[in-house]
Design a protein around this motif. Structure first.
Motif, PDB file in Angstrom:
ATOM      1  N   ALA A 164      56.848  30.468  56.302  1.00 38.05           N
ATOM      2  CA  ALA A 164      55.571  31.450  55.976  1.00 38.05           C
ATOM      3  C   ALA A 164      55.766  32.653  56.167  1.00 38.05           C
ATOM      4  O   ALA A 164      55.155  33.165  55.178  1.00 38.05           O
ATOM      5  CB  ALA A 164      54.355  30.439  56.745  1.00 38.05           C
ATOM      6  N   ALA A 165      56.090  33.184  57.141  1.00 35.25           N
ATOM      7  CA  ALA A 165      56.172  34.823  57.541  1.00 35.25           C
ATOM      8  C   ALA A 165      57.093  35.406  56.124  1.00 35.25           C
ATOM      9  O   ALA A 165      56.482  36.243  55.766  1.00 35.25           O
ATOM     10  CB  ALA A 165      56.659  35.050  58.737  1.00 35.25           C
ATOM     11  N   SER A 166      58.199  34.757  56.089  1.00 31.48           N
ATOM     12  CA  SER A 166      58.969  35.451  55.132  1.00 31.48           C
ATOM     13  C   SER A 166      58.601  35.278  53.739  1.00 31.48           C
ATOM     14  O   SER A 166      58.345  36.397  53.166  1.00 31.48           O
ATOM     15  CB  SER A 166      60.325  34.462  55.239  1.00 31.48           C
ATOM     16  N   PHE A 167      57.788  34.267  53.454  1.00 35.48           N
ATOM     17  CA  PHE A 167      57.314  34.146  52.021  1.00 35.48           C
ATOM     18  C   PHE A 167      56.092  34.933  51.960  1.00 35.48           C
ATOM     19  O   PHE A 167      55.920  35.656  50.914  1.00 35.48           O
ATOM     20  CB  PHE A 167      56.879  32.565  51.971  1.00 35.48           C
ATOM     21  N   ALA A 168      55.241  35.150  52.962  1.00 29.85           N
ATOM     22  CA  ALA A 168      54.134  36.129  52.927  1.00 29.85           C
ATOM     23  C   ALA A 168      54.611  37.546  52.622  1.00 29.85           C
ATOM     24  O   ALA A 168      54.117  38.338  51.845  1.00 29.85           O
ATOM     25  CB  ALA A 168      53.303  35.944  54.205  1.00 29.85           C
ATOM     26  N   GLY A 169      55.759  37.886  53.087  1.00 29.51           N
ATOM     27  CA  GLY A 169      56.135  39.205  52.808  1.00 29.51           C
ATOM     28  C   GLY A 169      56.883  39.363  51.510  1.00 29.51           C
ATOM     29  O   GLY A 169      56.367  40.369  50.859  1.00 29.51           O
ATOM     30  N   ILE A 170      57.428  38.342  51.144  1.00 23.27           N
ATOM     31  CA  ILE A 170      57.821  38.447  49.699  1.00 23.27           C
ATOM     32  C   ILE A 170      56.780  38.471  48.652  1.00 23.27           C
ATOM     33  O   ILE A 170      56.867  39.023  47.799  1.00 23.27           O
ATOM     34  CB  ILE A 170      58.719  37.143  49.282  1.00 23.27           C
ATOM     35  N   PHE A 171      55.798  37.633  48.987  1.00 23.58           N
ATOM     36  CA  PHE A 171      54.655  37.595  47.980  1.00 23.58           C
ATOM     37  C   PHE A 171      53.700  38.902  48.001  1.00 23.58           C
ATOM     38  O   PHE A 171      53.362  39.424  47.253  1.00 23.58           O
ATOM     39  CB  PHE A 171      53.919  36.407  48.266  1.00 23.58           C
ATOM     40  N   ALA A 172      53.779  39.677  49.233  1.00 19.79           N
ATOM     41  CA  ALA A 172      53.247  40.876  49.338  1.00 19.79           C
ATOM     42  C   ALA A 172      53.835  41.829  48.320  1.00 19.79           C
ATOM     43  O   ALA A 172      53.239  42.718  47.534  1.00 19.79           O
ATOM     44  CB  ALA A 172      53.393  41.535  50.740  1.00 19.79           C
ATOM     45  N   PHE A 173      55.271  41.772  48.075  1.00 15.79           N
ATOM     46  CA  PHE A 173      56.100  42.468  47.126  1.00 15.79           C
ATOM     47  C   PHE A 173      55.687  42.077  45.804  1.00 15.79           C
ATOM     48  O   PHE A 173      55.421  42.883  44.689  1.00 15.79           O
ATOM     49  CB  PHE A 173      57.185  42.447  47.547  1.00 15.79           C
ATOM     50  N   VAL A 174      55.628  40.687  45.662  1.00 13.56           N
ATOM     51  CA  VAL A 174      55.579  40.247  44.185  1.00 13.56           C
ATOM     52  C   VAL A 174      54.033  40.828  43.639  1.00 13.56           C
ATOM     53  O   VAL A 174      53.763  41.032  42.521  1.00 13.56           O
ATOM     54  CB  VAL A 174      55.645  38.776  44.123  1.00 13.56           C
ATOM     55  N   THR A 175      53.134  40.420  44.560  1.00 12.54           N
ATOM     56  CA  THR A 175      51.561  40.908  44.218  1.00 12.54           C
ATOM     57  C   THR A 175      51.688  42.418  43.838  1.00 12.54           C
ATOM     58  O   THR A 175      50.849  42.864  42.849  1.00 12.54           O
ATOM     59  CB  THR A 175      50.732  40.586  45.207  1.00 12.54           C
ATOM     60  N   SER A 176      52.329  43.338  44.622  1.00 13.94           N
ATOM     61  CA  SER A 176      52.226  44.733  44.493  1.00 13.94           C
ATOM     62  C   SER A 176      52.994  45.190  43.611  1.00 13.94           C
ATOM     63  O   SER A 176      52.597  46.220  42.923  1.00 13.94           O
ATOM     64  CB  SER A 176      52.493  45.234  45.987  1.00 13.94           C
ATOM     65  N   SER A 177      54.000  44.573  43.186  1.00 11.44           N
ATOM     66  CA  SER A 177      55.227  45.261  42.260  1.00 11.44           C
ATOM     67  C   SER A 177      54.638  45.805  40.749  1.00 11.44           C
ATOM     68  O   SER A 177      55.284  46.682  40.388  1.00 11.44           O
ATOM     69  CB  SER A 177      56.514  44.201  42.332  1.00 11.44           C
ATOM     70  N   PRO A 178      53.989  44.728  40.071  1.00 11.69           N
ATOM     71  CA  PRO A 178      53.419  45.338  38.959  1.00 11.69           C
ATOM     72  C   PRO A 178      52.818  46.820  38.754  1.00 11.69           C
ATOM     73  O   PRO A 178      53.172  47.529  37.974  1.00 11.69           O
ATOM     74  CB  PRO A 178      52.454  44.306  38.188  1.00 11.69           C
ATOM     75  N   GLU A 185      43.356  43.474  30.520  1.00 13.42           N
ATOM     76  CA  GLU A 185      42.632  44.178  29.555  1.00 13.42           C
ATOM     77  C   GLU A 185      41.953  42.921  28.745  1.00 13.42           C
ATOM     78  O   GLU A 185      40.652  43.091  28.211  1.00 13.42           O
ATOM     79  CB  GLU A 185      43.461  44.816  28.491  1.00 13.42           C
ATOM     80  N   SER A 186      42.658  41.841  28.478  1.00 13.31           N
ATOM     81  CA  SER A 186      42.041  40.824  27.737  1.00 13.31           C
ATOM     82  C   SER A 186      40.965  40.012  28.448  1.00 13.31           C
ATOM     83  O   SER A 186      39.958  39.777  27.757  1.00 13.31           O
ATOM     84  CB  SER A 186      43.208  39.650  27.376  1.00 13.31           C
ATOM     85  N   VAL A 187      40.924  39.895  29.613  1.00 18.21           N
ATOM     86  CA  VAL A 187      39.782  39.245  30.521  1.00 18.21           C
ATOM     87  C   VAL A 187      38.782  40.346  30.869  1.00 18.21           C
ATOM     88  O   VAL A 187      37.903  39.971  31.641  1.00 18.21           O
ATOM     89  CB  VAL A 187      40.213  38.647  31.623  1.00 18.21           C
ATOM     90  N   GLY A 188      38.885  41.533  30.657  1.00 20.01           N
ATOM     91  CA  GLY A 188      37.907  42.680  30.962  1.00 20.01           C
ATOM     92  C   GLY A 188      38.025  42.859  32.509  1.00 20.01           C
ATOM     93  O   GLY A 188      36.843  43.161  33.041  1.00 20.01           O
ATOM     94  N   ALA A 189      38.985  43.069  32.906  1.00 19.07           N
ATOM     95  CA  ALA A 189      39.182  43.187  34.695  1.00 19.07           C
ATOM     96  C   ALA A 189      40.121  44.425  34.807  1.00 19.07           C
ATOM     97  O   ALA A 189      41.127  44.599  33.981  1.00 19.07           O
ATOM     98  CB  ALA A 189      39.212  41.911  35.287  1.00 19.07           C
ATOM     99  N   SER A 190      40.411  44.675  36.101  1.00 18.04           N
ATOM    100  CA  SER A 190      41.234  45.862  36.573  1.00 18.04           C
ATOM    101  C   SER A 190      42.503  44.828  36.601  1.00 18.04           C
ATOM    102  O   SER A 190      42.498  43.851  36.962  1.00 18.04           O
ATOM    103  CB  SER A 190      40.776  46.555  37.729  1.00 18.04           C
ATOM    104  N   VAL A 191      43.728  45.765  36.753  1.00 19.18           N
ATOM    105  CA  VAL A 191      44.896  45.104  37.087  1.00 19.18           C
ATOM    106  C   VAL A 191      45.004  44.651  38.748  1.00 19.18           C
ATOM    107  O   VAL A 191      45.290  43.497  38.770  1.00 19.18           O
ATOM    108  CB  VAL A 191      46.061  46.231  36.991  1.00 19.18           C
ATOM    109  N   HIS A 192      44.092  45.314  39.496  1.00 20.36           N
ATOM    110  CA  HIS A 192      44.302  44.566  41.033  1.00 20.36           C
ATOM    111  C   HIS A 192      43.358  43.574  41.060  1.00 20.36           C
ATOM    112  O   HIS A 192      43.853  42.587  41.685  1.00 20.36           O
ATOM    113  CB  HIS A 192      43.449  45.999  41.787  1.00 20.36           C
ATOM    114  N   HIS A 193      42.365  43.230  40.187  1.00 22.80           N
ATOM    115  CA  HIS A 193      41.432  42.292  40.536  1.00 22.80           C
ATOM    116  C   HIS A 193      42.105  41.176  39.644  1.00 22.80           C
ATOM    117  O   HIS A 193      42.257  39.974  40.199  1.00 22.80           O
ATOM    118  CB  HIS A 193      40.105  42.529  39.807  1.00 22.80           C
ATOM    119  N   THR A 194      43.083  41.354  38.500  1.00 27.20           N
ATOM    120  CA  THR A 194      43.586  40.324  37.937  1.00 27.20           C
ATOM    121  C   THR A 194      44.910  39.768  38.733  1.00 27.20           C
ATOM    122  O   THR A 194      45.144  38.730  38.530  1.00 27.20           O
ATOM    123  CB  THR A 194      44.192  40.813  36.577  1.00 27.20           C
ATOM    124  N   GLU A 195      45.465  40.727  39.503  1.00 27.80           N
ATOM    125  CA  GLU A 195      46.437  40.298  40.252  1.00 27.80           C
ATOM    126  C   GLU A 195      45.927  39.278  41.352  1.00 27.80           C
ATOM    127  O   GLU A 195      46.879  38.592  42.100  1.00 27.80           O
ATOM    128  CB  GLU A 195      46.828  41.616  41.178  1.00 27.80           C
TER     129      GLU A 195
END
Length: 399
Positions: free
Chosen positions: A219-233, A35-45
Protein backbone atom coordinates in the motif's frame (compact mmCIF):
# COMPACT_ATOMS: atom_id res chain seq x y z
CA UNK A 1 -8.11 -27.24 -20.31
CA UNK A 2 -4.45 -27.32 -19.17
CA UNK A 3 -2.96 -24.33 -17.37
CA UNK A 4 0.83 -23.98 -17.25
CA UNK A 5 2.68 -21.12 -15.60
CA UNK A 6 3.17 -19.14 -18.81
CA UNK A 7 -0.48 -19.43 -19.83
CA UNK A 8 -1.71 -18.37 -16.39
CA UNK A 9 0.68 -15.42 -16.39
CA UNK A 10 -0.48 -14.26 -19.85
CA UNK A 11 -4.19 -14.56 -19.10
CA UNK A 12 -3.96 -12.95 -15.67
CA UNK A 13 -1.72 -10.15 -16.98
CA UNK A 14 -4.21 -9.36 -19.75
CA UNK A 15 -6.97 -9.16 -17.14
CA UNK A 16 -4.94 -7.07 -14.70
CA UNK A 17 -3.86 -4.69 -17.50
CA UNK A 18 -7.39 -3.27 -17.41
CA UNK A 19 -6.41 -1.16 -14.38
CA UNK A 20 -3.26 0.54 -15.77
CA UNK A 21 -5.01 1.19 -19.08
CA UNK A 22 -7.95 2.82 -17.26
CA UNK A 23 -5.53 4.90 -15.17
CA UNK A 24 -2.75 5.80 -17.61
CA UNK A 25 -4.30 5.94 -21.09
CA UNK A 26 -6.04 9.27 -20.52
CA UNK A 27 -3.17 11.04 -18.75
CA UNK A 28 -1.95 12.80 -21.94
CA UNK A 29 -5.56 13.93 -22.56
CA UNK A 30 -6.01 15.42 -19.09
CA UNK A 31 -5.80 19.08 -20.26
CA UNK A 32 -8.26 18.40 -23.11
CA UNK A 33 -10.63 16.52 -20.78
CA UNK A 34 -10.44 19.34 -18.22
CA UNK A 35 -11.41 21.87 -20.88
CA UNK A 36 -14.29 19.68 -22.05
CA UNK A 37 -15.83 19.34 -18.57
CA UNK A 38 -15.13 22.96 -17.63
CA UNK A 39 -12.71 22.33 -14.78
CA UNK A 40 -9.05 22.94 -13.96
CA UNK A 41 -6.44 20.25 -14.62
CA UNK A 42 -5.90 19.89 -10.85
CA UNK A 43 -9.60 19.26 -10.22
CA UNK A 44 -9.91 16.91 -13.20
CA UNK A 45 -7.00 14.89 -11.79
CA UNK A 46 -9.35 14.02 -8.91
CA UNK A 47 -10.94 11.54 -11.33
CA UNK A 48 -7.84 9.43 -10.72
CA UNK A 49 -8.42 9.38 -6.96
CA UNK A 50 -12.14 8.67 -7.43
CA UNK A 51 -11.18 5.74 -9.65
CA UNK A 52 -8.92 4.42 -6.90
CA UNK A 53 -11.75 4.58 -4.35
CA UNK A 54 -14.14 2.75 -6.65
CA UNK A 55 -11.45 0.20 -7.44
CA UNK A 56 -10.94 -0.43 -3.72
CA UNK A 57 -14.68 -0.86 -3.10
CA UNK A 58 -15.01 -3.19 -6.09
CA UNK A 59 -12.25 -5.44 -4.79
CA UNK A 60 -13.49 -5.42 -1.20
CA UNK A 61 -16.99 -6.52 -2.17
CA UNK A 62 -16.17 -8.85 -5.06
CA UNK A 63 -13.22 -10.72 -3.50
CA UNK A 64 -15.39 -12.66 -1.04
CA UNK A 65 -18.01 -13.10 -3.77
CA UNK A 66 -15.35 -14.72 -5.96
CA UNK A 67 -14.42 -17.10 -3.14
CA UNK A 68 -18.12 -17.93 -2.82
CA UNK A 69 -19.41 -18.39 -6.40
CA UNK A 70 -16.22 -18.70 -8.48
CA UNK A 71 -13.78 -16.56 -10.42
CA UNK A 72 -15.43 -16.45 -13.85
CA UNK A 73 -18.92 -15.14 -12.92
CA UNK A 74 -17.36 -12.24 -11.01
CA UNK A 75 -14.96 -11.54 -13.87
CA UNK A 76 -17.80 -11.41 -16.41
CA UNK A 77 -19.97 -9.11 -14.28
CA UNK A 78 -17.06 -6.72 -13.71
CA UNK A 79 -16.18 -6.60 -17.41
CA UNK A 80 -19.78 -5.78 -18.38
CA UNK A 81 -20.01 -2.98 -15.79
CA UNK A 82 -16.64 -1.54 -16.89
CA UNK A 83 -17.69 -1.63 -20.54
CA UNK A 84 -21.00 0.18 -19.93
CA UNK A 85 -19.42 2.89 -17.74
CA UNK A 86 -16.65 3.50 -20.31
CA UNK A 87 -19.22 4.15 -23.02
CA UNK A 88 -21.23 6.51 -20.79
CA UNK A 89 -18.12 8.56 -19.96
CA UNK A 90 -17.79 9.37 -23.67
CA UNK A 91 -20.79 11.71 -23.39
CA UNK A 92 -20.14 13.42 -20.02
CA UNK A 93 -20.06 17.22 -20.05
CA UNK A 94 -19.39 18.10 -16.39
CA UNK A 95 -16.82 17.21 -13.76
CA UNK A 96 -19.49 15.70 -11.50
CA UNK A 97 -20.66 13.30 -14.22
CA UNK A 98 -17.07 12.34 -14.95
CA UNK A 99 -16.36 11.55 -11.29
CA UNK A 100 -19.57 9.51 -10.85
CA UNK A 101 -19.01 7.34 -13.89
CA UNK A 102 -15.30 6.91 -13.22
CA UNK A 103 -16.35 5.50 -9.84
CA UNK A 104 -18.78 3.08 -11.52
CA UNK A 105 -16.14 2.12 -14.08
CA UNK A 106 -13.72 1.42 -11.24
CA UNK A 107 -16.22 -0.87 -9.48
CA UNK A 108 -16.21 -3.09 -12.56
CA UNK A 109 -12.43 -2.90 -12.86
CA UNK A 110 -12.00 -3.90 -9.22
CA UNK A 111 -14.28 -6.91 -9.70
CA UNK A 112 -12.05 -8.03 -12.59
CA UNK A 113 -8.61 -7.46 -11.13
CA UNK A 114 -9.31 -8.87 -7.63
CA UNK A 115 -9.42 -12.32 -9.20
CA UNK A 116 -5.94 -12.16 -10.75
CA UNK A 117 -3.82 -13.02 -7.71
CA UNK A 118 -6.46 -15.49 -6.51
CA UNK A 119 -6.27 -17.37 -9.83
CA UNK A 120 -2.48 -17.62 -9.49
CA UNK A 121 -2.86 -18.89 -5.92
CA UNK A 122 -5.47 -21.44 -7.06
CA UNK A 123 -2.87 -22.93 -9.38
CA UNK A 124 0.49 -22.39 -7.61
CA UNK A 125 1.99 -21.82 -4.16
CA UNK A 126 5.13 -20.61 -2.39
CA UNK A 127 8.12 -19.48 -4.42
CA UNK A 128 6.50 -20.85 -7.58
CA UNK A 129 3.58 -18.47 -7.05
CA UNK A 130 6.04 -15.60 -6.53
CA UNK A 131 7.78 -16.47 -9.81
CA UNK A 132 4.49 -16.67 -11.71
CA UNK A 133 3.37 -13.34 -10.25
CA UNK A 134 6.70 -11.79 -11.16
CA UNK A 135 6.37 -13.09 -14.73
CA UNK A 136 2.80 -11.79 -14.79
CA UNK A 137 3.95 -8.41 -13.49
CA UNK A 138 6.72 -8.21 -16.11
CA UNK A 139 4.17 -8.79 -18.88
CA UNK A 140 1.82 -6.38 -17.18
CA UNK A 141 4.43 -3.62 -17.25
CA UNK A 142 3.77 -3.27 -20.96
CA UNK A 143 0.33 -1.82 -20.15
CA UNK A 144 1.46 1.40 -18.41
CA UNK A 145 4.28 1.67 -20.95
CA UNK A 146 1.89 1.43 -23.90
CA UNK A 147 -1.19 3.12 -22.34
CA UNK A 148 -0.02 6.78 -22.49
CA UNK A 149 1.25 6.23 -26.04
CA UNK A 150 -2.10 4.74 -27.05
CA UNK A 151 -3.83 7.66 -25.33
CA UNK A 152 -1.68 10.20 -27.20
CA UNK A 153 -2.40 8.49 -30.53
CA UNK A 154 -6.16 8.37 -29.91
CA UNK A 155 -6.09 12.00 -28.77
CA UNK A 156 -4.38 12.91 -32.04
CA UNK A 157 -6.85 10.88 -34.13
CA UNK A 158 -9.97 12.32 -32.51
CA UNK A 159 -10.30 13.61 -28.93
CA UNK A 160 -10.26 12.35 -25.33
CA UNK A 161 -13.55 10.44 -25.77
CA UNK A 162 -11.92 7.95 -28.15
CA UNK A 163 -9.72 6.75 -25.25
CA UNK A 164 -12.80 5.60 -23.35
CA UNK A 165 -14.19 3.90 -26.44
CA UNK A 166 -10.90 2.01 -26.58
CA UNK A 167 -11.30 0.98 -22.91
CA UNK A 168 -14.78 -0.38 -23.68
CA UNK A 169 -13.39 -2.38 -26.62
CA UNK A 170 -10.62 -3.78 -24.40
CA UNK A 171 -13.20 -4.91 -21.83
CA UNK A 172 -15.12 -6.68 -24.60
CA UNK A 173 -11.87 -8.36 -25.72
CA UNK A 174 -11.27 -9.62 -22.17
CA UNK A 175 -14.78 -11.08 -22.05
CA UNK A 176 -13.93 -13.18 -25.11
CA UNK A 177 -10.35 -14.07 -24.09
CA UNK A 178 -11.04 -15.23 -20.55
CA UNK A 179 -14.32 -16.85 -21.52
CA UNK A 180 -12.58 -18.94 -24.17
CA UNK A 181 -9.23 -19.78 -22.56
CA UNK A 182 -9.59 -19.59 -18.76
CA UNK A 183 -11.37 -22.40 -16.92
CA UNK A 184 -12.85 -21.94 -13.47
CA UNK A 185 -9.87 -22.25 -11.10
CA UNK A 186 -11.68 -22.11 -7.76
CA UNK A 187 -11.56 -25.65 -6.31
CA UNK A 188 -14.95 -27.31 -6.67
CA UNK A 189 -15.02 -28.56 -3.08
CA UNK A 190 -13.82 -25.30 -1.48
CA UNK A 191 -15.94 -24.24 1.54
CA UNK A 192 -18.41 -21.41 1.00
CA UNK A 193 -18.21 -18.61 3.57
CA UNK A 194 -21.32 -16.94 4.95
CA UNK A 195 -21.45 -13.11 5.16
CA UNK A 196 -20.58 -13.37 8.85
CA UNK A 197 -17.66 -15.64 8.04
CA UNK A 198 -16.48 -13.16 5.40
CA UNK A 199 -16.28 -10.48 8.10
CA UNK A 200 -14.39 -12.90 10.34
CA UNK A 201 -12.03 -13.67 7.44
CA UNK A 202 -11.31 -9.98 6.96
CA UNK A 203 -10.77 -9.62 10.71
CA UNK A 204 -8.34 -12.55 10.71
CA UNK A 205 -6.20 -10.83 8.07
CA UNK A 206 -6.41 -7.44 9.76
CA UNK A 207 -5.27 -8.90 13.10
CA UNK A 208 -2.37 -10.89 11.60
CA UNK A 209 0.76 -8.78 12.24
CA UNK A 210 2.84 -10.39 9.51
CA UNK A 211 0.06 -10.13 6.91
CA UNK A 212 -0.48 -6.46 7.72
CA UNK A 213 3.24 -5.86 7.29
CA UNK A 214 3.04 -7.19 3.74
CA UNK A 215 -0.16 -5.23 3.02
CA UNK A 216 1.37 -2.03 4.39
CA UNK A 217 4.46 -2.50 2.23
CA UNK A 218 2.40 -2.80 -0.96
CA UNK A 219 0.00 0.00 0.00
CA UNK A 220 2.77 2.46 0.88
CA UNK A 221 4.70 1.69 -2.30
CA UNK A 222 1.60 2.06 -4.45
CA UNK A 223 0.63 5.32 -2.72
CA UNK A 224 4.05 6.73 -3.64
CA UNK A 225 3.69 5.57 -7.23
CA UNK A 226 0.25 7.13 -7.47
CA UNK A 227 1.50 10.40 -6.01
CA UNK A 228 3.73 10.55 -9.08
CA UNK A 229 1.04 9.37 -11.54
CA UNK A 230 -1.38 12.03 -10.28
CA UNK A 231 1.24 14.79 -10.33
CA UNK A 232 3.02 13.87 -13.55
CA UNK A 233 0.67 15.49 -16.14
CA UNK A 234 1.00 18.90 -14.46
CA UNK A 235 4.54 18.48 -13.17
CA UNK A 236 6.16 17.18 -16.34
CA UNK A 237 4.12 18.98 -19.01
CA UNK A 238 3.33 22.33 -17.39
CA UNK A 239 5.92 22.85 -14.62
CA UNK A 240 8.95 21.39 -16.42
CA UNK A 241 7.69 22.16 -19.95
CA UNK A 242 7.66 18.66 -21.44
CA UNK A 243 5.56 18.38 -24.60
CA UNK A 244 2.47 16.10 -24.66
CA UNK A 245 4.11 14.10 -27.46
CA UNK A 246 7.24 13.43 -25.36
CA UNK A 247 5.34 12.78 -22.12
CA UNK A 248 4.46 9.11 -22.90
CA UNK A 249 8.10 8.27 -23.57
CA UNK A 250 9.38 9.83 -20.33
CA UNK A 251 6.51 8.22 -18.43
CA UNK A 252 7.17 4.90 -20.14
CA UNK A 253 10.83 4.92 -19.10
CA UNK A 254 9.62 4.16 -15.57
CA UNK A 255 7.89 1.05 -16.83
CA UNK A 256 11.03 -0.21 -18.57
CA UNK A 257 12.83 -0.10 -15.22
CA UNK A 258 9.88 -1.86 -13.57
CA UNK A 259 10.09 -4.66 -16.13
CA UNK A 260 13.83 -5.01 -15.52
CA UNK A 261 13.33 -5.20 -11.75
CA UNK A 262 10.79 -7.99 -12.27
CA UNK A 263 13.38 -9.90 -14.25
CA UNK A 264 15.94 -9.28 -11.50
CA UNK A 265 13.42 -10.48 -8.93
CA UNK A 266 12.96 -13.80 -10.73
CA UNK A 267 16.72 -14.35 -10.78
CA UNK A 268 17.18 -13.35 -7.14
CA UNK A 269 14.46 -15.78 -6.03
CA UNK A 270 16.82 -18.61 -6.93
CA UNK A 271 18.92 -17.83 -3.85
CA UNK A 272 16.84 -15.39 -1.80
CA UNK A 273 13.39 -15.53 -0.23
CA UNK A 274 10.51 -13.29 -1.37
CA UNK A 275 10.69 -11.50 1.99
CA UNK A 276 14.36 -10.61 1.50
CA UNK A 277 13.67 -9.19 -1.97
CA UNK A 278 10.75 -7.22 -0.56
CA UNK A 279 13.01 -5.50 1.99
CA UNK A 280 15.57 -4.70 -0.69
CA UNK A 281 12.96 -3.03 -2.89
CA UNK A 282 11.58 -0.91 -0.04
CA UNK A 283 15.09 0.21 0.93
CA UNK A 284 15.81 1.38 -2.62
CA UNK A 285 12.55 3.34 -2.65
CA UNK A 286 13.53 5.13 0.55
CA UNK A 287 16.92 6.12 -0.90
CA UNK A 288 15.30 7.41 -4.11
CA UNK A 289 12.72 9.42 -2.15
CA UNK A 290 15.52 10.93 -0.07
CA UNK A 291 17.30 11.95 -3.28
CA UNK A 292 14.16 13.70 -4.54
CA UNK A 293 13.89 15.56 -1.25
CA UNK A 294 17.47 16.81 -1.59
CA UNK A 295 17.19 18.04 -5.21
CA UNK A 296 13.91 19.89 -4.57
CA UNK A 297 15.15 21.41 -1.29
CA UNK A 298 18.33 22.67 -2.99
CA UNK A 299 16.45 24.06 -6.00
CA UNK A 300 18.27 21.77 -8.44
CA UNK A 301 15.13 19.93 -9.52
CA UNK A 302 14.55 19.61 -13.25
CA UNK A 303 13.63 16.87 -15.69
CA UNK A 304 17.27 15.78 -15.67
CA UNK A 305 17.43 15.31 -11.89
CA UNK A 306 13.85 14.34 -11.05
CA UNK A 307 13.20 11.76 -13.79
CA UNK A 308 16.06 9.35 -12.86
CA UNK A 309 15.13 9.42 -9.17
CA UNK A 310 11.46 8.82 -9.96
CA UNK A 311 12.51 5.92 -12.18
CA UNK A 312 14.43 4.40 -9.26
CA UNK A 313 11.47 4.83 -6.91
CA UNK A 314 8.91 3.36 -9.29
CA UNK A 315 11.22 0.83 -10.87
CA UNK A 316 11.66 -1.38 -7.83
CA UNK A 317 7.96 -2.19 -7.61
CA UNK A 318 9.04 -5.44 -9.29
CA UNK A 319 10.85 -6.34 -6.08
CA UNK A 320 7.97 -5.26 -3.85
CA UNK A 321 4.53 -6.22 -5.13
CA UNK A 322 5.05 -9.84 -6.34
CA UNK A 323 6.92 -10.82 -3.18
CA UNK A 324 4.55 -9.11 -0.75
CA UNK A 325 1.45 -10.56 -2.44
CA UNK A 326 2.82 -14.11 -2.63
CA UNK A 327 3.93 -13.90 1.02
CA UNK A 328 0.47 -12.71 2.07
CA UNK A 329 -1.38 -15.40 0.11
CA UNK A 330 0.93 -18.08 1.46
CA UNK A 331 -0.52 -17.31 4.89
CA UNK A 332 -4.14 -17.21 3.66
CA UNK A 333 -4.27 -19.75 0.83
CA UNK A 334 -7.71 -20.96 2.00
CA UNK A 335 -9.29 -17.56 1.25
CA UNK A 336 -6.98 -16.08 -1.36
CA UNK A 337 -9.54 -13.83 -3.09
CA UNK A 338 -10.70 -12.39 0.24
CA UNK A 339 -7.11 -11.66 1.31
CA UNK A 340 -6.39 -10.16 -2.11
CA UNK A 341 -9.54 -8.03 -1.87
CA UNK A 342 -8.46 -6.59 1.47
CA UNK A 343 -4.97 -5.95 0.12
CA UNK A 344 -6.37 -4.27 -2.99
CA UNK A 345 -8.85 -2.12 -1.09
CA UNK A 346 -6.18 -0.83 1.30
CA UNK A 347 -3.71 -0.40 -1.55
CA UNK A 348 -6.04 1.59 -3.78
CA UNK A 349 -7.55 3.56 -0.88
CA UNK A 350 -4.03 4.62 0.07
CA UNK A 351 -3.39 5.61 -3.54
CA UNK A 352 -6.63 7.61 -3.66
CA UNK A 353 -5.72 9.47 -0.47
CA UNK A 354 -2.21 10.15 -1.73
CA UNK A 355 -3.47 11.43 -5.08
CA UNK A 356 -6.14 13.61 -3.48
CA UNK A 357 -3.65 15.20 -1.07
CA UNK A 358 -1.14 15.86 -3.84
CA UNK A 359 -3.71 17.72 -5.98
CA UNK A 360 -5.78 19.35 -3.21
CA UNK A 361 -3.47 22.29 -2.55
CA UNK A 362 -2.76 23.14 -6.22
CA UNK A 363 0.87 23.97 -5.44
CA UNK A 364 2.87 24.68 -8.60
CA UNK A 365 5.99 22.74 -7.65
CA UNK A 366 7.27 19.22 -7.03
CA UNK A 367 6.94 19.55 -3.24
CA UNK A 368 3.54 17.80 -2.81
CA UNK A 369 4.73 14.77 -4.77
CA UNK A 370 8.10 14.60 -3.03
CA UNK A 371 6.69 14.92 0.49
CA UNK A 372 4.17 12.16 -0.28
CA UNK A 373 6.85 9.83 -1.66
CA UNK A 374 9.21 10.35 1.29
CA UNK A 375 6.39 9.80 3.79
CA UNK A 376 5.10 6.57 2.28
CA UNK A 377 8.64 5.20 1.80
CA UNK A 378 9.26 5.67 5.53
CA UNK A 379 5.91 4.08 6.41
CA UNK A 380 6.55 1.07 4.17
CA UNK A 381 10.05 0.37 5.49
CA UNK A 382 9.26 0.87 9.17
CA UNK A 383 5.89 -0.89 8.97
CA UNK A 384 7.29 -4.03 7.35
CA UNK A 385 10.10 -4.37 9.87
CA UNK A 386 7.88 -3.76 12.89
CA UNK A 387 4.97 -5.94 11.79
CA UNK A 388 6.52 -8.73 9.71
CA UNK A 389 9.75 -9.14 11.66
CA UNK A 390 12.96 -10.71 10.36
CA UNK A 391 12.62 -12.33 6.92
CA UNK A 392 13.39 -16.07 6.76
CA UNK A 393 16.50 -17.18 4.90
CA UNK A 394 16.45 -19.61 1.99
CA UNK A 395 17.83 -22.44 4.12
CA UNK A 396 15.15 -21.84 6.75
CA UNK A 397 12.41 -22.02 4.07
CA UNK A 398 13.91 -25.17 2.58
CA UNK A 399 13.98 -26.89 5.96
Amino acid sequence: MSLNARRVALLVAANTALAPFAIDAYLPAMPALAESVGASVHHTELSLSVFMVGFAVGQLTCGPLSDRIGRKPVLLAGQILFLIASLVIVSVDSLTELLVWRFVQALGGGACVVNSAAIVRDCFSGREAAKVMSTMAMILMLAPLVAPMVGSLLLYLADWWLIFVFLAVYAAFLMWLLGAFLPETRPAGAPVASPRQVLRNYASVLTDRQAMGYILAVAASFAGIFAFVTSSPFLYMQHYGLSPAAYPFVFGANVVVMALSNRVNIRLLRRRTPQQNLRLGLAIQLVAAGGLLVVVATGTDSLFTVVPLVMAFLGVVGLISPNAISSLLERFSHMSATATALLGSIQFSSAALSGALVTAFEIDSAWPMVIAMVTVALIGNVGLRVLAGRPPRVEEVAS
